[in-house]
Design a protein around this motif. Sequence first.
Motif: not given
Length: 425
Positions: A274-303
């Motif tokens: 399930d690519l949706r779950q896989t990509v969500e897991a990646v985003i969650a694992s890199l949340a500290p890096l995104a916060a450190e670099t001041g980047v907001v991760v936005e999602r646009d997933f098909a239904e």
Amino acid sequence: MADTGTQTRAKRTVRLTAGRLYQNRWMLAAAAVAVLAVHFYGADSAWVTVFAIVLLFLFAMVAPRTNAGRRLAEVAARAERSPLDRLSGEKLAAAVADPLIIFDRGGAAVHANEAAETAFGAIKPELPLLLKFRAPEMQALIEGVLDGRNGSLTAEYVERVPFERVFRVTASAVGRGTGLFVLAFKDQSESRRIDRMRADFIANASHELRTPLASIAGFVETLRGPARNDANARDQFLQIMQNQTGRMARLIDDLLSLSRLEMKPYLKPGVKVDLRQTVEAVIASLAPLAAETGVVVERDFAEGPLEVHGDRDELFQVFQNLLENACKYGQSGGRVEVSMRRVSEAGEPELEVTVRDFGPGIPAEHIPRVTERFYRVDVETSRAQKGTGLGLSIVKHILSRHNGRLTIRSELGKGSAFTVSLPAR
């Protein structure tokens, strides 16, 4: 005793005579019929006819005898050779996958197979090969084989138009006394490219490892000398050494990952991912890096379900590398967009996952090479961001195993978009 020898010779003579008569029986029958026909239809004397028949019988007895076994062997040999005898030189040349050119004693082309014309353009009969191949090594090769030096000669020939190719060329005579010679070309371009890549890889890996090792060795020497009793310097140097050690560890991990991928280029049929779950897991694992670099991760997933067949861990690594790069190198844009949609490419359904940043972008001349091992657009920036130069190369290998592809679009000042396309199941 003499009588026995005489009898043996007589029996042998009888057998020989009978054999010769049997061997020539059809000739005798035809001759007898012919003589009888002459007698009945044109001869005046019966004695002439009888005399002619006797002469024919005597000729049959003294005629040389051909060994029957030898004749059968010759017939069998001719039957065995006949398939090859029917093959022409052109058909044999056409069956050779590598370029092959046949030429005569004057150095003029006699025949070139399709592979040769594809590689070197049209080669017309009677074209002097010394005019076609002007490279010194080819001139020496052709002249050498025409002069009869040794059985065959070899040389290395580089064809540079329309792109560089390296050939191992062998020149030799065709048989004996035929007056024909052959040039056989073996394309070595791919093996040379692999050798060059291997040499570059070793040089780059050695350089990447040597740099942090030299840094660590320098700080160790300093800590054992001038900074032995300097607590502040010691803490600072130990932190740098820890960072350099982590860099080497990341590099070794990426090298091992790349090696494992290259050793098993074909992926066995995997489970549904399930690519949706896989990509969500990646985003969650890199949340500290995104916060450190001041980047907001936005999602646009098909239904709906977004599933592919493959290895979840490897696909996780693909999106982790792409999102990590987007956060590090696109941080000036302040946001990263991850989109996922279904598409139909040439009638085949696919899933596309795009990771887009809004940073400085990549110059167009660098885009074709960014997936090469150790290739960096900006070396200093890459090292400052703790990059190994292997991330996109790993992505490319994993996608190849999944029958997928990576598309890169970038515009200076507006950011970059990395799109992963995978077959939908």
